[in-house]
Design a protein around this motif. Structure first.
Motif, PDB file in Angstrom:
ATOM      1  N   LEU A   1      31.470  35.537  40.143  1.00  0.00           N
ATOM      2  CA  LEU A   1      32.864  35.886  39.865  1.00  0.00           C
ATOM      3  C   LEU A   1      33.562  34.770  39.096  1.00  0.00           C
TER       4      LEU A   1
ATOM      5  N   PRO B   1      39.616  36.305  41.098  1.00  0.00           N
ATOM      6  CA  PRO B   1      38.467  36.983  41.723  1.00  0.00           C
ATOM      7  C   PRO B   1      37.618  36.069  42.591  1.00  0.00           C
TER       8      PRO B   1
ATOM      9  N   TRP C   1      37.275  36.550  46.661  1.00  0.00           N
ATOM     10  CA  TRP C   1      35.978  36.794  47.302  1.00  0.00           C
ATOM     11  C   TRP C   1      35.585  35.652  48.225  1.00  0.00           C
TER      12      TRP C   1
END
Length: 427
Positions: free
Chosen positions: A166, A179, A183
């Motif tokens: 990511l 992102p 995550w």
């Protein structure tokens, strides 16, 4: 070690490395000496470690690094030949563990020569522990089910495959959506849940209401509250057990929040930790009183909890966290800190983790003060306790809910009291 080498004559400056390697070999060999089936014991491991240092010494002095590889092949060939000559083992052990350990011992000797002494010692101790605890590790592998292994593999996918792929950049309005950071929070929540899930599986669910409540709260306080509220409605005899499990599971929410804050934003802890401790202490006193008065006994029902590392669950939390983060950034820009308080009250009803992590991230971005973070987390926890109290009343019935609400109310009271005291000191 550098100080010791400085005191030695020039021709003996390499001696401490040989001594360290010898100690590592003796430690590993001492454990193998206890195994009658092993073809290598105390002396073999000690000599192999010394051989590793000597091979690295000669390779360095002569400029011939291939000598190290030759030494490793000779050690492997020697121990394999020993097992080929006497293949039958009393316990059916083919000897691969000893072969691997001996070759590792040689490699640790090479590491010591190249001034990686601390790493070599740590690896030597770790290897000895792995060799010594063979029965316990074998028993652990036998208790792990297919579902447990799947949980660990799914967590590995979340943390080691998806996370590195990511982008670590800010996107969207206010640059609120990163992102990688989103995550990473998913991985953090899944890791905490997996730790509780693993502990629950290893300890077992029949070790008492207290243990079940503590570990169930680490995995999912909402699932634990729902499950035992239903058990209390189905059987009046389950009311004492249900009350204790539910109260302790919700106390563990405070522990989870402390762990999350310590990992994500440690600078918040000096003001947040006393508030969480206030809720834990007062709530813990109430729970202890409940255990003594209600005396939960009897067979405990199974606590059916979903796999905390399942991809669908992870995606659901990641989506919720992103929405809360975006809403928090928008309302913070529109209404200031008061907008974040509204988000805390609404999102805290169903999930405390998302708003907690969102506020901690905003603090790391210098968009929210420590005082604001503490206020938001306190509001979210109180909203969550109100929601769980409503669940116990609607599902478990009035008799069970009266005791459960008293326990959760004690935690909320301790939380508010500690928050007020902290505010008074900071005013």
């Amino acid at each position: 070690m550098e100080e010791l080498i400085a005191w030695l004559p020039a021709e003996l400056t390499s001696l401490p490395r040989y001594v360290v390697a010898l100690a590592i070999g003796l430690l590993m060999g001492l454990e193998r000496e206890r195994n009658p089936a092993a073809k290598a014991g105390l002396r073999t491991f000690a000599l192999t470690a010394l051989l590793g240092v000597l091979a690295a010494h000669l390779a360095t002095a002569l400029g011939e690094p291939w000598l190290i590889a030759v030494g490793l092949m000779l050690v492997g060939a020697m121990i394999i030949a020993a097992y080929v000559r006497a293949p039958q083992q009393a316990d059916g052990d083919p000897g691969t563990t000893t072969v691997a350990a001996l070759m590792l011992c040689y490699g640790l000797g090479v590491l010591v020569w190249h001034d990686e002494t601390q790493l070599a010692v740590m690896l030597g101790i770790t290897t000895t522990l792995l060799l010594y605890f063979k029965p316990e590790l074998r028993g652990l592998s036998e208790r792990i089910s297919r579902r447990d292994l799947l949980s660990m593999l799914q967590f590995a996918v979340l943390a080691l495959i998806i996370l590195p792929l990511l982008p670590n950049r800010n996107y969207g309005p206010y640059g609120a959506l990163n992102p990688y950071q989103i995550w990473w929070m998913v991985v953090l929540i899944a890791g905490v849940g997996l730790a509780g899930y693993a502990a629950l599986r290893l300890v077992g669910q029949q070790r008492g209401a207290v243990m079940l409540g503590l570990l169930g709260g680490l995995v999912s306080s909402t699932a634990t509250t729902l499950a035992f509220s239903r058990h209390a409605r189905a059987s009046r005899d389950m009311i004492p057990v249900a009350v204790i499990v539910i109260v302790l599971a919700n106390l563990m929410v405070l522990v989870r929040l402390g762990v999350l804050a310590a990992v994500v934003a440690p600078s918040v802890l000096p003001q947040l930790l006393p508030v969480l401790l206030g809720g834990l202490i007062v709530g813990g006193i109430g729970a202890a009183y409940g255990v003594q008065r209600l005396r939960p006994q009897g067979e405990l029902p199974e606590l059916a909890i979903e796999n905390p590392t399942e991809l669908r669950t992870a995606l659901g939390f990641g989506l919720m966290y992103g929405v809360v983060l975006l809403a928090a950034a928008w309302l913070s820009d529109l209404l200031g800190t008061r907008g974040l308080y509204a988000v805390a009250l609404v999102s805290g009803l169903t999930d405390v983790d998302a708003i907690t992590l969102s506020s901690l991230r905003l603090h790391n971005l210098d968009k929210l003060s420590v005082e604001g973070v503490v206020n938001i987390i306190t509001l979210a926890v109180l909203a969550n306790l109100v929601f769980k109290s409503t669940l116990t009343l609607a599902i478990g019935g009035g008799q069970m809910a009266r005791h459960a609400i008293a326990g959760m109310g004690a935690a909320g009271l301790g939380l508010v009291a500690a928050w007020a005291i902290i505010r008074g000191f900071s005013a």
